[in-house]
Design an enzyme around this catalytic site. Structure first.
Site, PDB file in Angstrom:
ATOM      1  N   ASP A  80       0.857  -1.195   0.000  1.00 12.40           N
ATOM      2  CA  ASP A  80       0.000   0.000   0.000  1.00 12.40           C
ATOM      3  C   ASP A  80       0.891   1.241   0.000  1.00 12.40           C
ATOM      4  OD1 ASP A  80       0.880   0.360   2.605  1.00 12.40           O
ATOM      5  OD2 ASP A  80      -1.112   0.247   3.524  1.00 12.40           O
TER       6      ASP A  80
ATOM      7  N   HIS B  50       7.998 -24.573   8.753  1.00 14.36           N
ATOM      8  CA  HIS B  50       6.888 -25.205   9.480  1.00 14.36           C
ATOM      9  C   HIS B  50       5.516 -24.942   8.856  1.00 14.36           C
ATOM     10  CE1 HIS B  50       9.086 -25.690  13.622  1.00 14.36           C
ATOM     11  NE2 HIS B  50       9.848 -26.036  12.597  1.00 14.36           N
TER      12      HIS B  50
ATOM     13  N   THR C 241       2.388  -2.052   8.789  1.00 16.36           N
ATOM     14  CA  THR C 241       2.787  -3.045   9.795  1.00 16.36           C
ATOM     15  C   THR C 241       2.972  -4.447   9.225  1.00 16.36           C
ATOM     16  OG1 THR C 241       0.470  -3.559  10.199  1.00 16.36           O
ATOM     17  CG2 THR C 241       1.466  -1.854  11.603  1.00 16.36           C
TER      18      THR C 241
ATOM     19  N   HIS D 155       4.347 -31.217   9.891  1.00 20.38           N
ATOM     20  CA  HIS D 155       3.973 -29.841   9.543  1.00 20.38           C
ATOM     21  C   HIS D 155       2.934 -29.832   8.418  1.00 20.38           C
ATOM     22  CE1 HIS D 155       7.062 -28.540  12.236  1.00 20.38           C
ATOM     23  NE2 HIS D 155       7.968 -29.235  11.581  1.00 20.38           N
TER      24      HIS D 155
ATOM     25  N   CYS E 233       2.827  -3.507   4.041  1.00 19.95           N
ATOM     26  CA  CYS E 233       2.031  -2.310   4.337  1.00 19.95           C
ATOM     27  C   CYS E 233       2.724  -1.612   5.505  1.00 19.95           C
ATOM     28  CB  CYS E 233       0.562  -2.645   4.612  1.00 19.95           C
ATOM     29  SG  CYS E 233       0.232  -3.661   6.054  1.00 19.95           S
TER      30      CYS E 233
HETATM   31  C1  RB5 Z   1      -2.028   2.681   6.491  1.00 18.45           C
HETATM   32  O1  RB5 Z   1      -2.038   3.876   7.190  1.00 18.45           O
HETATM   33  C2  RB5 Z   1      -1.843   1.516   7.462  1.00 18.45           C
HETATM   34  O2  RB5 Z   1      -3.006   1.346   8.221  1.00 18.45           O
HETATM   35  C3  RB5 Z   1      -1.510   0.250   6.706  1.00 18.45           C
HETATM   36  O3  RB5 Z   1      -0.366   0.447   5.953  1.00 18.45           O
HETATM   37  C4  RB5 Z   1      -1.227  -0.974   7.544  1.00 18.45           C
HETATM   38  O4  RB5 Z   1      -0.305  -0.710   8.547  1.00 18.45           O
HETATM   39  C5  RB5 Z   1      -2.406  -1.692   8.029  1.00 18.45           C
HETATM   40  O5  RB5 Z   1      -2.308  -2.762   8.653  1.00 18.45           O
END
Ligand code: RB5
Length: 148
Positions: A8, A98, A67, A133, A65
């Site tokens: 993203d 695994h 996180t 596994h 993304c």
């Molecule tokens: C975008 O701001 C953020 O929410 C997205 O990149 C991600 O971290 C969502 O899990």
């Protein structure tokens, strides 16, 4: 290997760095993510990449993304996908050994470039161990097939 990558807006810079690294390692990379830092919706890119991996259009996928969480949660809604968020190389190795994860995910707001490269390398070099596994993976996919 043929590798699908998607992301993203939070991960555009890291995506291009990871693409360069994958090409240096000799892999073919298919970019299905956004190349713009304008705000977008990660489920769209998680689904697009996951459907392509599930259809066998690549050997595996890499999703990034902010996180790694949102885009992997979206990807895991696609049948046959095992996407795992990893913030360290040891976990990246183990999700292949695994869980036979067919998508590696991580967060551009969590890991830096060098750590991301180490995570990618550990995942790509690892091999699925099979045996017990595989039994557990079959159990996961049985859960999927019991869904309405
Ligand atoms: C975008 O701001 C953020 O929410 C997205 O990149 C991600 O971290 C969502 O899990």
């Amino acid at each position: 290997m043929k590798i699908i990558i998607a992301n993203d807006h939070a991960a555009v810079g890291l995506k291009f760095q990871v693409m360069d690294y994958l090409r240096e390692l000799g892999h073919d990379v298919i970019n299905l993510g956004t190349d713009s830092e304008e705000s977008c919706h990660y489920p769209e890119y998680g689904e697009k990449a996951a459907r392509a991996v599930a259809a066998g259009e690549a050997d595996c996928g890499i999703l990034i993304c902010g996180t790694g969480a949102g885009i992997s949660i979206a990807a895991n809604k696609v049948k046959g996908i095992r996407a795992a968020v990893c913030s360290d190389p040891a976990t990246a190795r183990l999700v292949k050994e695994h869980n036979n994860a067919n998508i590696l995910a991580f967060g551009a707001r969590i890991v830096g470039t060098e750590l991301a490269k180490d995570i990618v390398k550990a995942y790509l070099e690892a091999e699925f161990l099979g045996g017990k596994h595989q039994t557990r993976i079959d159990m996961i996919h049985e859960i999927e097939s019991r869904q309405r």
